[in-house]
Design a protein around this motif. Structure first.
Motif, PDB file in Angstrom:
ATOM      1  N   LEU A   1       0.845  -1.184   0.000  1.00 41.06           N
ATOM      2  CA  LEU A   1       0.000   0.000   0.000  1.00 41.06           C
ATOM      3  C   LEU A   1       0.888   1.243   0.000  1.00 41.06           C
TER       4      LEU A   1
ATOM      5  N   SER B   1       2.846   4.404   0.829  1.00 43.90           N
ATOM      6  CA  SER B   1       3.153   5.062   2.107  1.00 43.90           C
ATOM      7  C   SER B   1       2.899   4.184   3.316  1.00 43.90           C
ATOM      8  N   ASN B   2       2.744   2.870   3.112  1.00 47.47           N
ATOM      9  CA  ASN B   2       2.535   1.993   4.257  1.00 47.47           C
ATOM     10  C   ASN B   2       3.829   1.851   5.058  1.00 47.47           C
TER      11      ASN B   2
ATOM     12  N   PRO C   1      -4.652   4.068  10.213  1.00 49.96           N
ATOM     13  CA  PRO C   1      -3.927   4.762   9.138  1.00 49.96           C
ATOM     14  C   PRO C   1      -3.911   3.964   7.838  1.00 49.96           C
ATOM     15  N   GLU C   2      -3.817   2.620   7.946  1.00 54.30           N
ATOM     16  CA  GLU C   2      -3.768   1.789   6.742  1.00 54.30           C
ATOM     17  C   GLU C   2      -5.078   1.872   5.964  1.00 54.30           C
TER      18      GLU C   2
ATOM     19  N   GLN D   1      -7.259   4.303   6.003  1.00 53.43           N
ATOM     20  CA  GLN D   1      -7.393   5.643   5.448  1.00 53.43           C
ATOM     21  C   GLN D   1      -6.516   5.810   4.206  1.00 53.43           C
ATOM     22  N   ARG D   2      -5.310   5.217   4.217  1.00 52.26           N
ATOM     23  CA  ARG D   2      -4.442   5.292   3.037  1.00 52.26           C
ATOM     24  C   ARG D   2      -5.041   4.511   1.875  1.00 52.26           C
TER      25      ARG D   2
ATOM     26  N   ALA E   1      -8.027   6.472   0.415  1.00 55.36           N
ATOM     27  CA  ALA E   1      -7.605   7.652  -0.343  1.00 55.36           C
ATOM     28  C   ALA E   1      -6.936   7.283  -1.660  1.00 55.36           C
ATOM     29  N   THR E   2      -6.377   6.062  -1.736  1.00 53.35           N
ATOM     30  CA  THR E   2      -5.660   5.603  -2.929  1.00 53.35           C
ATOM     31  C   THR E   2      -6.577   4.959  -3.951  1.00 53.35           C
TER      32      THR E   2
ATOM     33  N   HIS F   1     -15.103   8.591   1.839  1.00 51.14           N
ATOM     34  CA  HIS F   1     -14.593   8.057   0.571  1.00 51.14           C
ATOM     35  C   HIS F   1     -15.745   7.309  -0.097  1.00 51.14           C
TER      36      HIS F   1
END
Length: 500
Positions: free
Chosen positions: A90, A92-93, A175-176, A178-179, A182-183, A219
């Protein structure tokens, strides 16, 4: 670039990812280097042994792919190659845990601590909440198999979906997640979720993850995203637990079927999970082996199983055949017990989707290990293709060392391709696809029988025949590279296997 975000929940999910990685190494027709798999393994048990092996396989595969096809990310497309489909973390993981939702406890964490139960009785307004929790959850101490509030979640949820559902409800805030959200690109990306539904982690994680996506107000593209799922029904039992190994007997295999029925009933309710998933695959095995009892951490390291391999095939079916709006079934012609299931026992659709490519890969890798590496019959260094590709200076170094690691890792957890094949053949439902043993020549590779031909005919599957065809395919090579040699090797093995 098209992507599949692959959520693998719990130990079963991790084992399915390992099987999928072995299949992707063969190069799946219908996919190419413009397609990317983004695996996300979710397990509250941070040191789960099955997850460790899956991550090792993913890391090795990605190293091979990125070395062979460095320009794939800039638009150059490779198809009909080994290791051609991208596997990426992922964006920026966490670099230390690239393929994981790293959200579990790193030290002991009891469920009551997670709920901050001790703080409830300090405020009269919340004192009744503490009493309610004690009514809903068992208060037995940590050493009891019935422990719920005192359950140490560092080993996961130990078959308690009522606990897992509470914890996984917060997954959408991680955080994962949310990333990922967003991706995600709804125009090109898909989602697939793999989960067992007879334990604790998978049974609780799957519905929470689907609901989070379908109700995400931040999202909203996830509300209508294409989602597939492989839900794993019971396919193993557990041996009696051994208290000397630190277990308390919290996981009851006798309850697996009851938990599965409860989950299926819940998923099938109006507006239930089934209605929120585009394609769903149910996979299980009523003829079950007894696995060694382990409540989690490094000791949970189960052998690869046919059910996991079939679930991996379901993932490929979902993306290659663009499945949606239905339930799908895979099967074999004769589900033999106590004897092996061979290539000939699978239907043509499974051969076309994965087994033909896997057979070509197995032949190529056995030839590579036995002949080019010299495990059985070292090639003469004067052979034309060997010199054309400068293999004497390549084998055992660089990407070839990583391929060796993918096939036969030196680590003790033995996650590689050879081990995966051997493990599939070590169950009540044995699946014996290929015989890679270096003590046997390549005519034995396609189980169950040695390939034989007439007295005056050359064997189309032999060291000599493969070397001859490699020479023929290498005649006009002017810019030899490792990726080109693997392409030539794939073309040769495909030609041979197709004509067998």
């Amino acid at each position: 670039m098209k992507r599949l975000f692959l959520f693998a929940i719990g130990g079963t999910g991790a084992r399915v990812v390992r099987s999928l990685t072995m299949m992707l190494a063969a190069g799946v027709d219908g996919l190419d280097s413009s397609y990317e798999i983004v695996p996300l393994i979710i397990d509250y048990d941070l040191s789960n042994g099955d997850k460790t092996r899956a991550v090792s396989a993913l890391t090795s595969y990605a190293n091979i792919h990125n070395t062979l096809y460095p320009d794939a990310t800039t638009g150059t497309n490779y198809n009909d190659h080994f290791f051609m489909t991208g596997i990426s973390p992922l964006p920026s993981n966490d670099a230390a845990h690239p393929y994981e939702f790293y959200f579990g406890p790193q030290t002991t964490e009891k469920f009551a601590q997670y709920l901050r139960k001790s703080a409830l009785n300090t405020n009269p307004a919340t004192a009744l909440t503490e009493s309610l929790l004690e009514a809903l959850y068992d208060t037995s101490n940590e050493g009891s198999k019935n422990a719920e509030l005192e359950l140490d979640m560092a080993k996961g949820f130990k078959g308690n979906p009522n606990i897992g559902a509470v914890v996984f409800h917060e997954l959408k805030h991680s955080p994962e997640y949310q990333r990922f959200a967003a991706t995600f690109n709804p125009l090109s990306d898909k989602i697939f979720i793999v989960s067992s539904i007879f334990g604790g982690t998978g049974a609780s994680g799957f519905p929470e993850l689907v609901n989070a996506m379908r109700s995400d107000t931040q999202h909203t593209t996830l509300n209508t995203a294409s989602i597939g799922a492989a839900l794993i029904l019971p396919y193993f039992k557990l041996q009696p637990f051994d208290p000397t190994k630190g277990d308390v007997g919290a996981i009851e295999a006798a309850a697996f079927n009851a938990k599965t029925r409860a989950a299926l009933g819940y998923y099938a309710t109006p507006n239930g999970i089934n209605s929120k998933v585009n394609a769903i695959y149910y996979v299980g095995d009523e003829n079950q082996d007894d696995y060694e009892y382990a409540e989690g951490e490094g000791r949970q390291q189960n052998k690869a199983h046919a059910v996991e391999a079939i679930a991996a095939t379901a993932i490929l079916d979902f993306i290659v055949n663009n499945r949606g709006n239905g339930a799908y079934e895979f099967s074999v012609k004769d589900a033999k017990l106590n004897s092996s299931i061979y290539l000939t026992d699978f239907y043509n659709t499974t051969h076309q989707l994965v087994l033909d490519n896997l057979s070509e890969f197995a032949i190529a890798m056995k030839y590579y290990r036995d002949v080019l590496c010299g495990d059985r019959n070292k090639i003469n260094s004067g052979v034309a293709f060997y010199n054309t590709f400068h293999l004497s200076n390549q084998i055992g170094k660089g990407v070839w060392a990583e391929i060796d690691n993918f096939l036969l890792p030196s680590s003790t957890n033995q996650w590689g391709f050879y081990s995966w094949l051997n493990e599939l053949n070590d169950h009540t439902h044995k699946v014996e696809l290929y015989r890679m043993d270096k003590s046997k020549d390549i005519t034995h590779i396609l189980a169950p029988n040695e390939l034989k031909v007439g007295l005056f005919k050359s064997n189309p599957l032999s060291d000599k025949e493969i070397s001859t065809k490699l020479n023929q395919h290498s005649n006009n090579v002017t810019q030899p590279t490792n990726s080109l040699f693997l392409k030539v090797l794939r073309d040769v093995t495909k030609q041979i296997y197709t004509n067998l």
